[in-house]
Motif scaffolding. Structure first.
Motif, PDB file in Angstrom:
ATOM      1  N   GLU A 105      52.908  50.909  30.575  1.00  0.00           N
ATOM      2  CA  GLU A 105      53.579  51.594  29.356  1.00  0.00           C
ATOM      3  C   GLU A 105      54.259  50.955  28.553  1.00  0.00           C
ATOM      4  N   ASN A 106      54.349  51.297  26.994  1.00  0.00           N
ATOM      5  CA  ASN A 106      55.196  50.700  26.174  1.00  0.00           C
ATOM      6  C   ASN A 106      56.284  51.359  25.950  1.00  0.00           C
ATOM      7  N   ASN A 107      57.078  51.290  27.107  1.00  0.00           N
ATOM      8  CA  ASN A 107      58.695  51.462  26.995  1.00  0.00           C
ATOM      9  C   ASN A 107      59.391  50.676  28.150  1.00  0.00           C
ATOM     10  N   ALA A 108      60.751  50.782  28.031  1.00  0.00           N
ATOM     11  CA  ALA A 108      61.618  49.828  28.787  1.00  0.00           C
ATOM     12  C   ALA A 108      61.532  50.025  30.311  1.00  0.00           C
ATOM     13  N   THR A 109      61.755  51.425  30.449  1.00  0.00           N
ATOM     14  CA  THR A 109      61.818  51.768  31.956  1.00  0.00           C
ATOM     15  C   THR A 109      60.713  52.459  32.706  1.00  0.00           C
ATOM     16  N   GLY A 110      59.665  52.791  32.251  1.00  0.00           N
ATOM     17  CA  GLY A 110      58.577  53.289  32.785  1.00  0.00           C
ATOM     18  C   GLY A 110      58.621  55.023  33.001  1.00  0.00           C
ATOM     19  N   GLN A 111      58.655  55.500  31.982  1.00  0.00           N
ATOM     20  CA  GLN A 111      58.829  56.991  32.004  1.00  0.00           C
ATOM     21  C   GLN A 111      57.808  57.626  32.456  1.00  0.00           C
ATOM     22  N   PHE A 112      56.532  57.177  32.406  1.00  0.00           N
ATOM     23  CA  PHE A 112      55.410  57.918  32.995  1.00  0.00           C
ATOM     24  C   PHE A 112      55.331  57.689  34.497  1.00  0.00           C
ATOM     25  N   ALA A 113      55.702  56.536  35.004  1.00  0.00           N
ATOM     26  CA  ALA A 113      55.576  56.031  36.411  1.00  0.00           C
ATOM     27  C   ALA A 113      56.543  56.908  37.118  1.00  0.00           C
ATOM     28  N   ASP A 114      57.885  57.268  36.565  1.00  0.00           N
ATOM     29  CA  ASP A 114      58.869  58.112  37.019  1.00  0.00           C
ATOM     30  C   ASP A 114      58.226  59.722  37.180  1.00  0.00           C
ATOM     31  N   LEU A 115      57.595  60.156  35.965  1.00  0.00           N
ATOM     32  CA  LEU A 115      56.902  61.274  36.085  1.00  0.00           C
ATOM     33  C   LEU A 115      55.982  61.592  37.131  1.00  0.00           C
ATOM     34  N   LEU A 116      55.138  60.494  37.045  1.00  0.00           N
ATOM     35  CA  LEU A 116      53.939  60.562  38.127  1.00  0.00           C
ATOM     36  C   LEU A 116      54.512  60.571  39.307  1.00  0.00           C
ATOM     37  N   SER A 117      55.354  59.759  39.805  1.00  0.00           N
ATOM     38  CA  SER A 117      56.007  59.625  41.254  1.00  0.00           C
ATOM     39  C   SER A 117      56.609  60.911  41.801  1.00  0.00           C
ATOM     40  N   LEU A 118      57.389  61.468  40.624  1.00  0.00           N
ATOM     41  CA  LEU A 118      57.946  62.718  40.957  1.00  0.00           C
ATOM     42  C   LEU A 118      57.261  64.141  41.482  1.00  0.00           C
ATOM     43  N   HIS A 119      55.944  63.966  40.526  1.00  0.00           N
ATOM     44  CA  HIS A 119      55.104  65.061  40.724  1.00  0.00           C
ATOM     45  C   HIS A 119      53.917  64.891  41.726  1.00  0.00           C
ATOM     46  N   THR A 120      53.972  63.606  42.370  1.00  0.00           N
ATOM     47  CA  THR A 120      53.091  63.480  43.241  1.00  0.00           C
ATOM     48  C   THR A 120      53.486  62.777  44.567  1.00  0.00           C
ATOM     49  N   GLY A 121      54.699  62.638  44.565  1.00  0.00           N
ATOM     50  CA  GLY A 121      55.282  61.898  45.748  1.00  0.00           C
ATOM     51  C   GLY A 121      54.853  60.548  45.997  1.00  0.00           C
ATOM     52  N   ARG A 122      54.050  60.134  45.210  1.00  0.00           N
ATOM     53  CA  ARG A 122      53.639  58.603  45.371  1.00  0.00           C
ATOM     54  C   ARG A 122      54.485  57.497  44.799  1.00  0.00           C
ATOM     55  N   THR A 123      54.677  56.430  45.751  1.00  0.00           N
ATOM     56  CA  THR A 123      55.368  55.337  45.109  1.00  0.00           C
ATOM     57  C   THR A 123      54.673  54.420  44.217  1.00  0.00           C
ATOM     58  N   ILE A 124      55.272  53.980  43.070  1.00  0.00           N
ATOM     59  CA  ILE A 124      54.639  53.124  42.146  1.00  0.00           C
ATOM     60  C   ILE A 124      55.034  51.791  42.589  1.00  0.00           C
ATOM     61  N   SER A 125      53.899  50.923  42.881  1.00  0.00           N
ATOM     62  CA  SER A 125      54.414  49.701  43.420  1.00  0.00           C
ATOM     63  C   SER A 125      55.100  48.681  42.321  1.00  0.00           C
ATOM     64  N   HIS A 126      54.329  48.903  41.140  1.00  0.00           N
ATOM     65  CA  HIS A 126      54.839  47.812  40.030  1.00  0.00           C
ATOM     66  C   HIS A 126      54.809  48.706  38.762  1.00  0.00           C
ATOM     67  N   ARG A 127      55.399  48.198  37.767  1.00  0.00           N
ATOM     68  CA  ARG A 127      55.723  48.852  36.488  1.00  0.00           C
ATOM     69  C   ARG A 127      55.150  47.536  35.518  1.00  0.00           C
ATOM     70  N   ILE A 128      54.448  47.720  34.477  1.00  0.00           N
ATOM     71  CA  ILE A 128      54.272  46.768  33.534  1.00  0.00           C
ATOM     72  C   ILE A 128      54.599  47.407  32.241  1.00  0.00           C
TER      73      ILE A 128
END
Length: 568
Positions: A523-546
């Protein structure tokens, strides 16, 4: 010899005010009319004159929706262009520039191209952009008549002398282009066999506006702020045809409150802004939450904080839309990634806003809104129109308790009932209350719709085959095209992609798609805003962020390299 049989990247670069937009718009229309698949995106500086702006036009043998880092041909209308683009220039890049402009910077890699010389011969330097378009038309091998006919249509209102001189400039450039193509043995992609009859050429702003009109939108209020202004100007231009009330408000607070007021009166209202403007609208968001009044809010994202980079692109406002407004209430966020999704998402936004009586956000960005490509007519969908407004009767209660938390929505003047609302906590009839019991019941009522809202959320688009994939790359919003092309370029069956056109709320049915696979979010931001949201709502770990927050969109090459680095 230079063969570009499947894909060519042509970049036009020059100062603001040199007519770059005219060159590229002319070429895109002629190329589209000739049946080519084209994609174009623009980067420009926040200034009226000077600097260095660029437009990339890709001519491809299949439809594309992303930009390339690689430049095959660079048409430099200013010496600043080469310095600005030096990281993208390769040994095989053909550099078209006018020698007299470059002085000591000139070397044997350039092709002396008489943009200004031919224009002056025609009568004025203002014809330089027509010369440039003529040169490109000649290189590509388009019939000269197609170009001169277009000029006749384009400049007819300015008189025969203007048409004639533009045609002379075009012919001078065209002949130069033909000679250069022969000298360099340049071969380009063939036009698509299907031609252009079934396809429309448009930018993201136009697609968004079509979606708004198709949804029955009849009110827009906005305080202009790039890149959110395009929707305002599009709907303003169509206002008389489609009966749309257009309000250019004095500021953003007034804009959203006008939208909420219009919706309270029964209009299908949208407000349009950018992240900085939406900062000011937040009190209106919580007002819509308390009033249970539908409102669609378009945020054209650009880099922040504050004024940031006013004319660049980013996906940095997801958290802003997610948390805007105080208190607990439901909302939805859409983030389309193609022209088709822009048209459908806008209609979906109005349906959700009216059905669930909530604020709904549509997140776009500068890259998506300004990019130009084609859409098949058959893929332009009009969703069924749904109205949630009822004719009220005496004794009507705007906030009546129901099983699903959704009160029948009346508007003033339609029926015998009194439609009373208040920004304070209220009872079922809309009267102010400080009853603790009523307060608890109203909070529960406003949140009860969240379950149905999640169940109605759009499922992500699957890219590739999930059944074979051990790694899934996830994107949202404008990154759909670049993810699709990067995965196709890598060609690894162990990789698949998911694109979310609705980042919030997430449909509970997505969880099986994420299980037993390594998850990568880009995603085009510095921290991975959607990665955080997805992990919070699914309980899945995000292995990497681009992630990327330079103010530029991702290129196909950098996404492909980033993904390959993760799997090797």
């Amino acid at each position: 010899m230079h063969h570009y049989l499947h894909d060519i990247s042509m970049v036009f670069a020059g100062e603001a005010g040199q007519g770059l937009q005219t060159v590229t718009e002319t070429l895109l229309r002629i190329l589209h009319k000739s049946g080519y698949c084209v994609f174009s995106c623009t980067e420009y500086m926040s200034r009226i004159r000077g600097g260095c702006n660029t437009t990339e036009i890709r001519i491809t043998d299949k439809k594309r929706g992303a930009y390339l880092e690689r430049i095959d041909m660079l048409f430099a209308l200013s010496p600043l262009a080469v310095e600005h683009l030096k990281s993208r220039i390769r040994s095989g890049t053909l550099l078209f520039a006018e020698k007299t402009q470059f002085a000591e910077r000139w070397d044997e890699h350039y092709i002396d191209t008489p943009f200004r010389k031919f224009a002056v011969e025609t009568g004025s330097p203002v014809y330089s952009n027509t010369v440039a378009a003529g040169i490109v038309s000649g290189i590509i091998g388009l019939p000269i008549e197609r170009f001169t006919d277009y000029l006749g249509e384009q400049f007819a209102a300015k008189g025969e002398d203007t048409v004639s001189k533009n045609r002379i400039a075009a012919k001078l450039g065209y002949d130069f282009g033909r000679r250069t193509a022969a000298d360099k043995a340049i071969l380009l992609p063939s036009p698509a066999a299907s031609g252009s009859s079934g396809r429309l050429l448009m930018d993201g702003n136009t697609a968004l506006g079509i979606g708004a009109i198709a949804s029955g939108c009849n009110f827009i209020s906005s305080y202009p702020m790039s890149p959110g202004t395009g929707l305002l100007t599009f709907l303003a231009a169509k206002s008389k045809t489609f009966g749309i009330v257009v309000d250019q408000a004095e500021d953003e607070i007034a804009a959203i409150n006008a939208g909420i007021g219009a919706s309270y009166g029964g209009a299908r209202a949208v407000v349009s802004t950018s992240g900085g403007g939406f900062d000011l609208m937040q009190e209106g968001v919580s007002l819509a939450g308390m009033l249970e009044t539908p409102i669609v809010i378009h945020i054209g994202q650009r880099p922040g904080p504050a004024t940031g980079l006013p004319t660049r692109t980013e996906q940095g406002d997801l958290n802003l839309a997610l948390h805007a407004g105080h208190g607990d209430f439901a909302r939805a966020i859409l983030a389309p990634g193609t022209l088709e999704e822009l048209i459908e998402s806008m209609q979906h936004a109005f349906r959700l806003a009216n059905r669930f009586q909530i604020p709904v956000f549509v997140l776009t960005d500068q890259f998506l809104l300004d990019a130009i490509t084609t859409i098949e007519r058959k893929y332009i969908k009009r969703l069924p129109f749904e109205s949630s407004i009822i004719k009220t009767k005496a004794g009507y209660q705007r906030f009546a308790f129901t099983d699903d938390g959704l009160s029948p929505r009346g508007v003033p003047g339609y029926g015998d009932g009194l439609v009373r609302v208040d920004s304070d906590e209220h009872d079922e009839s809309g009267l102010i209350t400080e009853s603790f019991e009523m307060r608890q019941s109203m909070v529960e009522k406003r949140l009860k719709r969240k379950k149905a809202l999640s169940d109605a959320a759009l499922m992500p688009t699957i890219i590739g085959s999930l059944s074979e994939a051990s790694t899934v790359v996830i994107a949202w919003g404008s990154n759909r095209g670049v993810l699709e092309e990067a995965l196709a370029l890598i060609g690894n069956k162990k990789l698949a992609g998911l694109h979310f056109a609705q980042p919030y709320p997430l449909n509970p049915e997505i969880k099986p798609l994420l299980e037993k696979r390594k998850l990568v979010v880009m995603e085009n931001n510095a921290t991975g805003q959607f990665a955080d949201l997805l992990s919070l709502h699914t309980g899945r770990t995000i292995s990497h962020r681009i992630v990327k927050a330079t103010g530029q969109p991702f290129s196909v090459e950098e996404v492909a390299e980033a993904i390959k680095a993760l799997i090797e």
